[in-house]
Design a protein around this motif. Sequence first.
Motif, PDB file in Angstrom:
ATOM      1  N   LYS A  72       0.829  -1.209   0.000  1.00  0.00           N
ATOM      2  CA  LYS A  72       0.000   0.000   0.000  1.00  0.00           C
ATOM      3  C   LYS A  72       0.862   1.257   0.000  1.00  0.00           C
ATOM      4  N   ASN A  73       1.962   1.226   0.732  1.00  0.00           N
ATOM      5  CA  ASN A  73       2.850   2.385   0.751  1.00  0.00           C
ATOM      6  C   ASN A  73       3.519   2.602  -0.597  1.00  0.00           C
ATOM      7  N   VAL A  74       3.867   1.512  -1.264  1.00  0.00           N
ATOM      8  CA  VAL A  74       4.470   1.610  -2.593  1.00  0.00           C
ATOM      9  C   VAL A  74       3.495   2.272  -3.563  1.00  0.00           C
ATOM     10  N   MET A  75       2.201   1.989  -3.383  1.00  0.00           N
ATOM     11  CA  MET A  75       1.165   2.534  -4.265  1.00  0.00           C
ATOM     12  C   MET A  75       0.766   3.964  -3.914  1.00  0.00           C
ATOM     13  N   PHE A  76       1.167   4.435  -2.723  1.00  0.00           N
ATOM     14  CA  PHE A  76       0.673   5.732  -2.266  1.00  0.00           C
ATOM     15  C   PHE A  76       0.983   6.892  -3.216  1.00  0.00           C
ATOM     16  N   PRO A  77       2.202   7.031  -3.751  1.00  0.00           N
ATOM     17  CA  PRO A  77       2.458   8.165  -4.661  1.00  0.00           C
ATOM     18  C   PRO A  77       1.539   8.164  -5.881  1.00  0.00           C
ATOM     19  N   LEU A  78       1.277   6.973  -6.430  1.00  0.00           N
ATOM     20  CA  LEU A  78       0.380   6.876  -7.580  1.00  0.00           C
ATOM     21  C   LEU A  78      -1.039   7.282  -7.195  1.00  0.00           C
ATOM     22  N   LYS A  79      -1.492   6.816  -6.019  1.00  0.00           N
ATOM     23  CA  LYS A  79      -2.836   7.175  -5.552  1.00  0.00           C
ATOM     24  C   LYS A  79      -2.942   8.680  -5.306  1.00  0.00           C
ATOM     25  N   LEU A  80      -1.904   9.270  -4.746  1.00  0.00           N
ATOM     26  CA  LEU A  80      -1.925  10.705  -4.463  1.00  0.00           C
ATOM     27  C   LEU A  80      -2.014  11.518  -5.752  1.00  0.00           C
ATOM     28  N   ILE A  81      -1.205  11.154  -6.742  1.00  0.00           N
ATOM     29  CA  ILE A  81      -1.253  11.861  -8.031  1.00  0.00           C
ATOM     30  C   ILE A  81      -2.623  11.713  -8.678  1.00  0.00           C
ATOM     31  N   SER A  82      -3.147  10.488  -8.665  1.00  0.00           N
ATOM     32  CA  SER A  82      -4.484  10.230  -9.224  1.00  0.00           C
ATOM     33  C   SER A  82      -5.547  11.078  -8.524  1.00  0.00           C
ATOM     34  N   SER A  83      -5.452  11.157  -7.182  1.00  0.00           N
ATOM     35  CA  SER A  83      -6.445  11.902  -6.399  1.00  0.00           C
ATOM     36  C   SER A  83      -6.336  13.399  -6.644  1.00  0.00           C
ATOM     37  N   PHE A 105      -8.375  10.884   4.744  1.00  0.00           N
ATOM     38  CA  PHE A 105      -7.477  10.799   3.592  1.00  0.00           C
ATOM     39  C   PHE A 105      -7.872  11.725   2.450  1.00  0.00           C
ATOM     40  N   ALA A 106      -9.158  11.746   2.105  1.00  0.00           N
ATOM     41  CA  ALA A 106      -9.585  12.456   0.896  1.00  0.00           C
ATOM     42  C   ALA A 106      -9.492  13.963   1.033  1.00  0.00           C
ATOM     43  N   SER A 107      -9.595  14.483   2.242  1.00  0.00           N
ATOM     44  CA  SER A 107      -9.621  15.939   2.394  1.00  0.00           C
ATOM     45  C   SER A 107      -8.273  16.572   2.045  1.00  0.00           C
ATOM     46  N   GLY A 108      -7.191  15.790   2.125  1.00  0.00           N
ATOM     47  CA  GLY A 108      -5.876  16.335   1.794  1.00  0.00           C
ATOM     48  C   GLY A 108      -5.768  16.792   0.351  1.00  0.00           C
ATOM     49  N   PRO A 109      -5.921  15.876  -0.633  1.00  0.00           N
ATOM     50  CA  PRO A 109      -5.850  16.289  -2.040  1.00  0.00           C
ATOM     51  C   PRO A 109      -6.897  17.331  -2.406  1.00  0.00           C
ATOM     52  N   LEU A 110      -8.117  17.179  -1.877  1.00  0.00           N
ATOM     53  CA  LEU A 110      -9.197  18.087  -2.258  1.00  0.00           C
ATOM     54  C   LEU A 110      -8.908  19.510  -1.790  1.00  0.00           C
ATOM     55  N   LEU A 111      -8.522  19.671  -0.521  1.00  0.00           N
ATOM     56  CA  LEU A 111      -8.242  21.018  -0.010  1.00  0.00           C
ATOM     57  C   LEU A 111      -6.935  21.582  -0.543  1.00  0.00           C
ATOM     58  N   LYS A 112      -5.995  20.728  -0.881  1.00  0.00           N
ATOM     59  CA  LYS A 112      -4.766  21.191  -1.519  1.00  0.00           C
ATOM     60  C   LYS A 112      -5.088  21.874  -2.847  1.00  0.00           C
ATOM     61  N   VAL A 113      -5.947  21.238  -3.636  1.00  0.00           N
ATOM     62  CA  VAL A 113      -6.358  21.806  -4.925  1.00  0.00           C
ATOM     63  C   VAL A 113      -7.185  23.075  -4.717  1.00  0.00           C
ATOM     64  N   ALA A 114      -8.126  23.031  -3.770  1.00  0.00           N
ATOM     65  CA  ALA A 114      -9.018  24.175  -3.549  1.00  0.00           C
ATOM     66  C   ALA A 114      -8.246  25.409  -3.087  1.00  0.00           C
TER      67      ALA A 114
END
Length: 362
Positions: A72-83, A105-114
């Motif tokens: 799961k940690n190996v996949m995290f960068p890909l998931k973060l970019i996708s999100s 988890f989801a609020s990080g990418p969403l608020l980063k973009v906002a």
Amino acid sequence: MGSYRFIISGGGTGGHIYPAISIADELKRRHPNAEFLFVGAKDRMEMEKVPQAGYKIEGLWITGIQRKLTLKNVMFPLKLISSLIKARKIVSKFKPHAVVGTGGFASGPLLKVATSSGIPCVLQEQNSFAGITNKLLKDKVAKICVAYDGMERFFPADKIVKTGNPVRADLISIQEDRSDALRFFGLNTQKKTLLVLGGSLGSKRINALIADNLEFFKSLNLQLIWQCGKGYVKMYEGKNSDYVKVHAFLNDMANAYAAADMIISRSGAGAVSELCLVGKPTIFIPSPVVAEDHQTKNSQALVAEDAAVMIKESDLEEKFKEEFLSVFESEEKRERLSKNIKALALPNATKDICDEIEKLLN
């Protein structure tokens, strides 16, 4: 201006989801024509609970970082970019006037973009020890609504507003008659009652503790309302009797709290905020396996105010009966704990958080 558009992001646990829904409900009450969109993590409980509350939700492919080396940690960068890519599409299409993050988890990418798009954002931190997502976002958001003092350790002081945590509307003022509440559960109106809460999913350790001490409780002439969790109910439903009522989940918390003379509970942020409003003597048994050990820190904040008793899981074998009796056998201690925990209640949390959001709209 036409109707407002709000994005609310948070999830993973009920402690992030239910505050988010409470905030949306209050904003909807104030702005009936407003549009709402929730953003959560795919395959997490918000994808079920939010639609049940009547709101649309989009899911991001995101998880947290595990504390040990896993795939799961190996996949995290890909998931973060996708999100981040999907979050940008969501924000661009929905064009919110404000965004609210309640953690997870989801609020990080969403608020980063906002925030990078210049959209005003509000964080709501439920715990006394801030979550990693909210700490990463602290410098970009406009306001941070908290439930505890001393949060300057984690956030810029000029952004902090102490509001408390949103709780269910039916718990703001518990007026149910104790006798009626006990009859609702089929219990004796002349006996003292212990309410046991292991969290929305139940607690293996608390369930084992209660099962091992049923004869001890009976010897005290004490009756129990025991929420054991959906995953454990088949294991414990055979314990039902005239003085023990086992439930997978308690849908009528107002009656449960009204019936209780004492409470044993986990110390997630939502539970702590509700129990401050309820004002009953409480023994907290914090979960030791949550992020940043925040349940222990939540409990310690109340213990410091002489507002509750805390027993660590590792101490249950040695200390449970002694600590329980110190509360059960002392009317003076029960009254003191009740008075002090109720003094920490912040019943207007949802209203105050929405007031902060509305200031940003103007």
